[in-house]
Every structure is written in C-alpha cells, then in structure tokens.
Scaffold this active site. Structure first.
Site, mmCIF file in Angstrom:
data_model
loop_
_atom_site.group_PDB
_atom_site.id
_atom_site.type_symbol
_atom_site.label_atom_id
_atom_site.label_comp_id
_atom_site.label_asym_id
_atom_site.label_seq_id
_atom_site.Cartn_x
_atom_site.Cartn_y
_atom_site.Cartn_z
ATOM 1 N N ILE A 145 -4.264 -23.905 4.517
ATOM 2 C CA ILE A 145 -3.025 -24.305 3.650
ATOM 3 C C ILE A 145 -1.814 -23.816 4.378
ATOM 4 O O ILE A 145 -1.812 -22.638 4.871
ATOM 5 C CB ILE A 145 -3.367 -23.669 2.411
ATOM 6 C CG1 ILE A 145 -4.595 -24.220 1.733
ATOM 7 C CG2 ILE A 145 -2.237 -24.057 1.400
ATOM 8 C CD1 ILE A 145 -5.137 -23.340 0.527
ATOM 9 N N GLY A 198 -13.020 -18.771 4.723
ATOM 10 C CA GLY A 198 -12.348 -17.154 4.407
ATOM 11 C C GLY A 198 -10.998 -17.560 4.322
ATOM 12 O O GLY A 198 -10.312 -18.524 5.097
ATOM 13 N N GLY A 199 -10.281 -16.621 3.504
ATOM 14 C CA GLY A 199 -8.851 -16.758 3.320
ATOM 15 C C GLY A 199 -8.673 -18.203 3.010
ATOM 16 O O GLY A 199 -9.182 -18.778 1.929
ATOM 17 N N ASP A 200 -7.493 -18.843 3.510
ATOM 18 C CA ASP A 200 -7.163 -20.284 3.275
ATOM 19 C C ASP A 200 -7.901 -20.890 4.104
ATOM 20 O O ASP A 200 -7.235 -22.293 4.474
ATOM 21 C CB ASP A 200 -5.740 -20.282 3.107
ATOM 22 C CG ASP A 200 -5.005 -19.879 4.616
ATOM 23 O OD1 ASP A 200 -5.666 -19.195 5.247
ATOM 24 O OD2 ASP A 200 -3.837 -20.560 4.843
ATOM 25 N N GLU A 201 -8.981 -20.795 5.089
ATOM 26 C CA GLU A 201 -9.518 -21.594 6.046
ATOM 27 C C GLU A 201 -10.613 -22.514 5.421
ATOM 28 O O GLU A 201 -11.534 -21.947 5.084
ATOM 29 C CB GLU A 201 -9.829 -20.673 7.201
ATOM 30 C CG GLU A 201 -8.619 -19.907 7.924
ATOM 31 C CD GLU A 201 -9.352 -19.298 8.872
ATOM 32 O OE1 GLU A 201 -10.459 -18.851 9.142
ATOM 33 O OE2 GLU A 201 -8.289 -18.880 9.881
#
Lengths: 175, 420
Positions: free
Chosen positions: B291, B331-334
C-alpha cells in the site's frame, strides 16, 4: 381214550457199557450174559416207579420159567432199599404181597391172566418172554444180540395204579 | 538367521469345533465303554445262570438213561436239551471221571477261533450239574459257555458307537457353523470396524446388533467407545484445523501469511519442476503488492484506519485473485498473489487490471469518511525471474519498487493529494 395197541418202546444197552458196569459171563451163575443187564434194567424200572405205599424190602415175584432172572436177587435199589425175590406159582391167587411181578416164559393167555389180575393194584409187571408186548405187562424186555432193550405198554402203565417217571418213556424202544 | 515360522493362530471356530468334538467323543467313548462293560457283565451273568439251568436240565434229562445204562439215550437226551446256541461243549461224565458222552459245537471259521479265545476269558470254568439218582451222585454234566452272544453284543455296541461318532462329527460341524454365525461373525464385524477405524479413520462405522447377549453387549460397548473416539477425533480435528489456520493465516485480514505463501510457492515450484516437459503448471507468476504511503495513513489517521486499509486491500486482492486461496499478507502492508500456471503476460495483465478496478471501490474509515487505497504492484514469473520462492518474491518486489519510482516520478505533484 389211549390207543389200546401197546406202545412198543425200548432201550438199548450197549455191550461195552454193560460190560463195564456189570461184568458179564464168568461171574454169572449159569453163564447167562443177559442176567446182569436184566438185573440193572429191572432195578432202574423199580427206581423210576412210585408205589402208593412204598415197601421195604420190595417183594419181587417171579412167575413162570425165567431164563435171565439169575441176578434179580442182587438188584440194588436207590436209597438202600432191598429187594426180596419170591418165586410164585403162575396163578392170580399166588400174587398177594407182590410189588413187582416178573413174568417168565408163560403162554400169552396165562401172562394176560396174571397181568389182568394185578391191574390197578399197584404191581409193576415186567414180561421177559414177550418181545411184541402183547401180554398187557407194563414193561416187556427185548433181547437182542449183545443188547437188551425194552418196550412199554402205556395203556397198562396208566391202569396199573403206579406212577412211572415219564423220562423212562423216552428210553423205551421206538416203534 | 531366520527363526522358525510361527504357526498361524487357531481360529475360535476351530477351537470350539475341536473342543466340542473332543468332549462329545470322550462322552460317547465313556458311555459306550461303560455300556459295553456293564452289558458284557450282565449278559455273562445271565448266560452263566442259563448255562447252569441247562446243565441241571441236562442232568435231569439224562438221569434215567444213566440209570438204565443207555449211552445212546444219554447222548440223545443231552442233545435234545443242550444243543442250543450259546453253548460250546457239553460233557456227561461218570463220577469216576471218564467222559461218557460229549457234544461240541461245529464251527471252524475265523469267528470261531476268536470266539474260542474269548471263551477262555469269559468261561474259564464250566457250568456243572450233578446227575443225582435217589440222593446219590451218578454223574456230572459240564457245560462250557460260548461267547458268541457276548461278542455279537460287543460288535453291535462298537458299530453303534462308531455310528454315533460319525453323527457327532456331522453335529459338531453344524454346531461350529451355528457358533460361527452367532459368535464369530459378530466378532468379525467388530474386527472389521476396528480395522476400518484404524486404517481409514472412519469413526462413523457401527457394529450391527448380535444374536447373543454377551456378544451384543460387547458390540454395544464397542459402539459407545467408538462414539467417544469419534467425538474426541472430531474435536481434535477441529482444533487442529483451527491451530493450523492460525499458524498459517493472518488474523486481521484472513489471508494466508508468509509461511503459508512460502509453503505453497515451494509446492508450486516443485510441481513445476516435476512437470517440466509439459507447460501445464509453468510458468506461474508471483505478484507483489504494497500500500502506498501506508505509514502516513497510520500516522495521520491512527492504527484503526491502517487496519481498515489493510482489510480493504486484502478483500480487493482476494476478490481479484484467480481463486480466493492465492492471496497472502506477507507482513506489514505487503501482500502477495500466487497466480497458478500456466499464465502468460495477458493473464497477468488481466489480474492487475481486475485489481486496479477493484481498488477503485472506496472503503469507509472508522472516522466515517470514504477512502480509496492506492497499491503498487510488481510481478515475477517462474522460472524466468527466479527459481525459488524467495528469488521470485525479491524479483517482484524489485519490479514493484521500480514501478513505484517510475510512477512517482511521472505523477503530477498534485496527485498526491488524492491520497487518503
């Protein structure tokens, strides 16, 4: 009614047997080879006959000339009874006191006269010289060469006033 | 060093049949033997009495002949009474001992020899009858018995015994079959169900009702145990599935996590390697997405809005993917999409187009305002861009980064303002 014709029966005495039990000739007075067999047979007949009133000793009357009666006074009976031999005249009047009547060689009418006289009086009648058994005697001895057999007259036995063991009937000579 | 081969275990049916057979044969043998022995004893006793009676009869019959001294009459008398079955020899003796007359049964077969052997055992002493005349013994009758009757009885008993044993064999067969139907078949059912449970994991199987109370109770208990096992198994399965899901899925978005991605990518590579000859499973593609300016969203609108953005992007990626299981949150925005092979450039372009269209749909922030997520994509294709999951992911990431740089450099400065 029982047939009036005498039932002729008999017993055969094997010579060997007779010889073993009763030695023949030499010891016999007069050398009669039949005498021991006659004595034995008469003794057996007396043994198998029952009298209404048993007598001891028995009186054995011998009437007429008997050819083979030599050993008759030696007859030994079962139970140790004795036999008294008495020669009698061949007349009915002479037969009182006889339990056994042994008929010698008499004419047939005379024999019939004697058997008729003792009929029903409890006398055992044995005819020596009547092989056809027409004398109205209860038993008739039949002498064959080296053997002694007898016949019996069922009619005479039934009228005798005596009881004869029926097993003896089997032993009589068959017709 | 191979030990001796263990003999196969005996079956229950064999055991029961053998036990029955032994029991019945034993009972029969016992009954036959006792009957045989008692029968022989009774028959012998009666025969002995009969012989004594015949001896006495012969003695009585031949007595006058003995008195008159007529051996033929003795023989006749003896024969007329004594020559009956069950007599081996009759003798009429003098008191002195010599035999006056004798009669022997005329029979010289094999049976006669056996009989004579049995005679010696059964009639070791003759029956005697004294010939008595006026209280004085004048001879003796001796009668030797014949074992013909006893042997015939023994033979028939043996035949009956054997016939009974034959019937017993048939009866035990029938009995064993009935036992198998009543006992062993239900047990076999239980065993089959247990095998099914063990090998096939089929806990829904149940043992049918049996005709014998004990076996039926056993079957019912087994079924109850099976029910409990099924409950435990189902619970475990559910728990395991839940745990597995938790281990491989992202709790926020519901997408698969990095671990799952790596596993599925590895599996796809393995499949592709095996199926190298045909192009059925290769090439496949990995699509990487993140994102844009996610950090600023978090910073400016709070983590709740960041989470809402993640969920919105995840939903849209999942909806655009060829099937719902090939979207992952690394993970995170991945995010990553695994596009199964074979897929070409056109296929990949179709997917990215679908994603772009899906991302046009705005999502609602917790504050109530609508927003539109912006996402950068990069694609790597197996095997051209890498031969491992990590390499593919790196390739896709690099492409995305390049794409992001290019689009940032190309983009108008004011375009940034549309970002949430």
């Amino acid at each position: 009614m029982i047939a009036l014709v005498p039932a002729a029966l008999g017993v055969a005495v094997a010579p060997a047997w007779a010889a073993r039990d009763m030695p023949v000739a030499p010891a016999t007075p007069g050398g009669d080879p039949y005498a021991p067999a006659v004595a034995r047979t008469v003794g057996a007949m007396i043994d198998y006959t029952r009298w209404p009133a048993p007598a001891d000793p028995l009186t054995l009357c011998v009437a007429g000339p008997a050819a083979h009666a030599g050993w008759l006074d030696r007859v030994r009976l079962a139970g140790g009874r004795g036999v008294q031999r008495r020669p009698v005249a061949p007349a009915p009047a002479a037969l009182a006191g006889c339990e056994v009547l042994y008929l010698g060689a008499l004419p047939l009418p005379a024999q019939r006269g004697l058997t008729g006289a003792v009929q029903g009086k409890g006398v055992l009648t044995i005819a020596e010289a009547d092989p056809d058994c027409r004398s109205e005697a209860m038993f008739c001895l039949v002498f064959e060469p080296r053997a002694l057999t007898f016949r019996l007259n069922v009619d005479a036995i039934s009228r005798s006033g005596l009881k004869v063991d029926p097993r003896v009937l089997r032993l009589a000579e068959r017709l | 060093m191979s030990g001796p081969v263990a003999p196969p275990l005996p079956t229950l049916r064999d055991l029961l049949a053998r036990a029955h057979l032994r029991l019945i044969v034993f009972a029969l043998a016992l009954a036959t033997t006792s009957l045989l022995v008692s029968g022989v004893i009774v028959i012998r006793a009666y025969s002995q009495r009969n012989l004594e009676l015949i001896a006495r009869t012969v003695a009585y019959t031949v007595e006058p002949a003995m008195v008159f001294g007529d051996p033929q009459a003795v023989r006749d008398g003896m024969m007329s009474v004594g020559a009956v079955s069950g007599i081996e020899r009759i003798e009429v003796r003098d008191p002195a001992g010599p035999v006056l007359a004798a009669w022997d049964r005329q029979d010289h077969g094999l049976g006669a020899r056996i009989e004579r052997a049995a005679n010696r055992v059964l009639w070791s002493r003759p029956a005697t009858g004294a010939i008595v005349h006026a209280g004085r013994p004048i001879g003796q009758v001796r009668i030797f018995g014949n074992s013909e009757g006893v042997l015939r009885y023994a033979l028939s008993a043996a035949i009956i015994g054997l016939a009974c044993i034959g019937l017993t064999l048939i009866a035990t067969r029938i009995l064993a079959r009935r036992l198998q139907q009543d006992v062993i078949e239900p047990l076999d059912h239980v065993a089959a169900v247990a095998r099914d449970v063990r090998l096939g994991g089929r806990f829904d199987q149940r043992v049918p009702a049996a005709g014998i109370a004990e076996v039926d109770r056993f079957g019912q208990d087994f079924n109850a145990l099976l029910g409990q096992l099924q409950g435990w198994h189902d619970g475990l399965t559910t728990q395991n599935a839940e745990l597995a899901r938790q281990a491989t899925h992202d709790p926020l978005t519901g997408l698969g996590n990095r671990a799952l991605f790596e596993r599925i990518a590895a599996a796809a590579i393995a499949r592709a390697e095996v199926g190298e000859a045909d192009s059925e499973t290769r090439p496949f593609a990995v699509l990487f997405a993140d994102i844009d300016a996610f950090k600023q969203i978090n910073d400016r609108f709070g983590h709740e809005s960041g989470d809402a953005a993640l969920i919105a992007v995840a939903d849209r990626l999942r909806a655009s993917a060829p099937h719902r299981d090939c979207a992952f949150r690394l993970g995170g925005d991945e995010f990553a999409l695994l596009l199964p092979g074979p897929i070409g450039r056109a296929g990949i372009a179709a997917v990215t187009r679908r994603i772009a269209v899906a991302l046009q749909q705005p999502f609602r922030l917790p504050s109530g305002t609508d927003a539109r997520p912006r996402v950068s994509l990069g694609v790597a294709v197996y095997p051209d861009d890498g031969e491992s999951a990590a390499a593919l992911l790196r390739g896709a990431d690099r492409r995305m980064y390049q794409h992001k740089q290019r689009s940032r450099s190309l983009r108008e400065p004011g375009a940034e303002r549309d970002d949430p």
